[in-house]
Design a protein around this motif. Structure first.
Motif, PDB file in Angstrom:
ATOM      1  N   MET A 127       0.645  -0.123   6.507  1.00 36.63           N
ATOM      2  CA  MET A 127       2.036   0.053   6.162  1.00 36.63           C
ATOM      3  C   MET A 127       2.571   1.233   6.967  1.00 36.63           C
ATOM      4  N   THR A 128       3.777   1.131   7.432  1.00 37.23           N
ATOM      5  CA  THR A 128       4.337   2.180   8.268  1.00 37.23           C
ATOM      6  C   THR A 128       4.872   3.321   7.422  1.00 37.23           C
ATOM      7  N   GLU A 129       5.050   4.480   8.054  1.00 33.51           N
ATOM      8  CA  GLU A 129       5.608   5.637   7.363  1.00 33.51           C
ATOM      9  C   GLU A 129       7.036   5.335   6.898  1.00 33.51           C
ATOM     10  N   THR A 130       7.789   4.583   7.698  1.00 31.71           N
ATOM     11  CA  THR A 130       9.155   4.222   7.335  1.00 31.71           C
ATOM     12  C   THR A 130       9.166   3.410   6.049  1.00 31.71           C
ATOM     13  N   THR A 131       8.244   2.483   5.922  1.00 36.24           N
ATOM     14  CA  THR A 131       8.171   1.651   4.724  1.00 36.24           C
ATOM     15  C   THR A 131       7.895   2.503   3.498  1.00 36.24           C
ATOM     16  N   VAL A 132       6.949   3.421   3.592  1.00 35.64           N
ATOM     17  CA  VAL A 132       6.602   4.279   2.461  1.00 35.64           C
ATOM     18  C   VAL A 132       7.794   5.147   2.085  1.00 35.64           C
ATOM     19  N   ALA A 133       8.444   5.754   3.066  1.00 37.97           N
ATOM     20  CA  ALA A 133       9.597   6.608   2.785  1.00 37.97           C
ATOM     21  C   ALA A 133      10.734   5.794   2.190  1.00 37.97           C
ATOM     22  N   ASP A 134      10.948   4.621   2.706  1.00 36.84           N
ATOM     23  CA  ASP A 134      11.996   3.732   2.222  1.00 36.84           C
ATOM     24  C   ASP A 134      11.765   3.375   0.764  1.00 36.84           C
ATOM     25  N   VAL A 135      10.570   2.997   0.413  1.00 31.27           N
ATOM     26  CA  VAL A 135      10.239   2.613  -0.954  1.00 31.27           C
ATOM     27  C   VAL A 135      10.331   3.817  -1.885  1.00 31.27           C
ATOM     28  N   ALA A 136       9.965   4.987  -1.423  1.00 30.29           N
ATOM     29  CA  ALA A 136       9.982   6.197  -2.243  1.00 30.29           C
ATOM     30  C   ALA A 136      11.388   6.566  -2.698  1.00 30.29           C
ATOM     31  N   GLU A 137      12.398   6.078  -2.001  1.00 35.37           N
ATOM     32  CA  GLU A 137      13.788   6.391  -2.338  1.00 35.37           C
ATOM     33  C   GLU A 137      14.410   5.394  -3.311  1.00 35.37           C
ATOM     34  N   LEU A 138      13.714   4.313  -3.632  1.00 37.80           N
ATOM     35  CA  LEU A 138      14.284   3.263  -4.464  1.00 37.80           C
ATOM     36  C   LEU A 138      14.261   3.616  -5.944  1.00 37.80           C
ATOM     37  N   SER A 139      15.301   3.183  -6.643  1.00 38.39           N
ATOM     38  CA  SER A 139      15.305   3.293  -8.104  1.00 38.39           C
ATOM     39  C   SER A 139      14.342   2.249  -8.652  1.00 38.39           C
ATOM     40  N   PHE A 140      14.046   2.354  -9.939  1.00 38.75           N
ATOM     41  CA  PHE A 140      13.167   1.362 -10.556  1.00 38.75           C
ATOM     42  C   PHE A 140      13.750  -0.037 -10.397  1.00 38.75           C
ATOM     43  N   GLU A 141      15.033  -0.175 -10.688  1.00 38.00           N
ATOM     44  CA  GLU A 141      15.674  -1.489 -10.630  1.00 38.00           C
ATOM     45  C   GLU A 141      15.680  -2.065  -9.226  1.00 38.00           C
ATOM     46  N   GLN A 142      15.931  -1.222  -8.235  1.00 35.49           N
ATOM     47  CA  GLN A 142      15.915  -1.685  -6.841  1.00 35.49           C
ATOM     48  C   GLN A 142      14.517  -2.151  -6.444  1.00 35.49           C
ATOM     49  N   ALA A 143      13.510  -1.359  -6.785  1.00 38.19           N
ATOM     50  CA  ALA A 143      12.128  -1.721  -6.441  1.00 38.19           C
ATOM     51  C   ALA A 143      11.710  -3.000  -7.153  1.00 38.19           C
ATOM     52  N   ARG A 144      12.058  -3.111  -8.430  1.00 38.39           N
ATOM     53  CA  ARG A 144      11.707  -4.309  -9.198  1.00 38.39           C
ATOM     54  C   ARG A 144      12.367  -5.556  -8.620  1.00 38.39           C
ATOM     55  N   ASP A 145      13.654  -5.458  -8.312  1.00 41.18           N
ATOM     56  CA  ASP A 145      14.373  -6.613  -7.778  1.00 41.18           C
ATOM     57  C   ASP A 145      13.820  -7.049  -6.424  1.00 41.18           C
ATOM     58  N   GLU A 146      13.511  -6.069  -5.576  1.00 35.80           N
ATOM     59  CA  GLU A 146      12.945  -6.427  -4.276  1.00 35.80           C
ATOM     60  C   GLU A 146      11.539  -7.001  -4.438  1.00 35.80           C
ATOM     61  N   LEU A 147      10.771  -6.467  -5.375  1.00 36.90           N
ATOM     62  CA  LEU A 147       9.429  -6.992  -5.622  1.00 36.90           C
ATOM     63  C   LEU A 147       9.503  -8.454  -6.064  1.00 36.90           C
ATOM     64  N   VAL A 148      10.452  -8.781  -6.913  1.00 36.26           N
ATOM     65  CA  VAL A 148      10.641 -10.174  -7.337  1.00 36.26           C
ATOM     66  C   VAL A 148      10.936 -11.056  -6.124  1.00 36.26           C
ATOM     67  N   ARG A 149      11.777 -10.556  -5.223  1.00 37.49           N
ATOM     68  CA  ARG A 149      12.114 -11.315  -4.019  1.00 37.49           C
ATOM     69  C   ARG A 149      10.894 -11.502  -3.118  1.00 37.49           C
ATOM     70  N   VAL A 150      10.112 -10.450  -2.952  1.00 33.90           N
ATOM     71  CA  VAL A 150       8.925 -10.512  -2.102  1.00 33.90           C
ATOM     72  C   VAL A 150       7.917 -11.507  -2.669  1.00 33.90           C
ATOM     73  N   VAL A 151       7.704 -11.462  -3.982  1.00 35.07           N
ATOM     74  CA  VAL A 151       6.763 -12.391  -4.609  1.00 35.07           C
ATOM     75  C   VAL A 151       7.223 -13.834  -4.419  1.00 35.07           C
ATOM     76  N   ALA A 152       8.516 -14.070  -4.604  1.00 34.09           N
ATOM     77  CA  ALA A 152       9.048 -15.421  -4.422  1.00 34.09           C
ATOM     78  C   ALA A 152       8.842 -15.899  -2.989  1.00 34.09           C
ATOM     79  N   GLU A 153       9.055 -15.017  -2.040  1.00 33.79           N
ATOM     80  CA  GLU A 153       8.865 -15.383  -0.635  1.00 33.79           C
ATOM     81  C   GLU A 153       7.392 -15.664  -0.340  1.00 33.79           C
TER      82      GLU A 153
END
Length: 76
Positions: A1-27
């Motif tokens: 995983m890239t440093e950009t990805t880690v930094a990007d995820v670290a800035e997400l709210s719970f709701e943002q991370a959860r919603d994106e995780l749902v999208r990733v799982v569906a994909e």
């Protein structure tokens, strides 16, 4: 995983991370066109899941502290 990805995820709210995780799982469930894309999605999902867990652990600590404070006030 890239440093950009880690930094990007670290800035997400719970709701943002959860919603994106749902999208990733569906994909992932639909099947990515390449192994490389599948691996990238998997890594992103792992980072998002870890971020959600951080939020939940923090929330539990805050609730426990509030409960302990209320118990201490009730005992006084």
């Amino acid at each position: 995983m890239t440093e950009t990805t880690v930094a990007d995820v670290a800035e997400l709210s719970f709701e943002q991370a959860r919603d994106e995780l749902v999208r990733v799982v569906a994909e992932l469930e639909q099947g990515a066109p390449t192994l490389e894309k599948s691996l990238a999605l998997w890594e992103r999902g792992e980072a998002l899941a870890a971020r959600c867990e951080e939020w939940l652990i923090g929330a539990k600590r805050r609730l426990d502290a509030a409960r302990d404070g209320a118990d201490a006030e009730g005992a006084a």
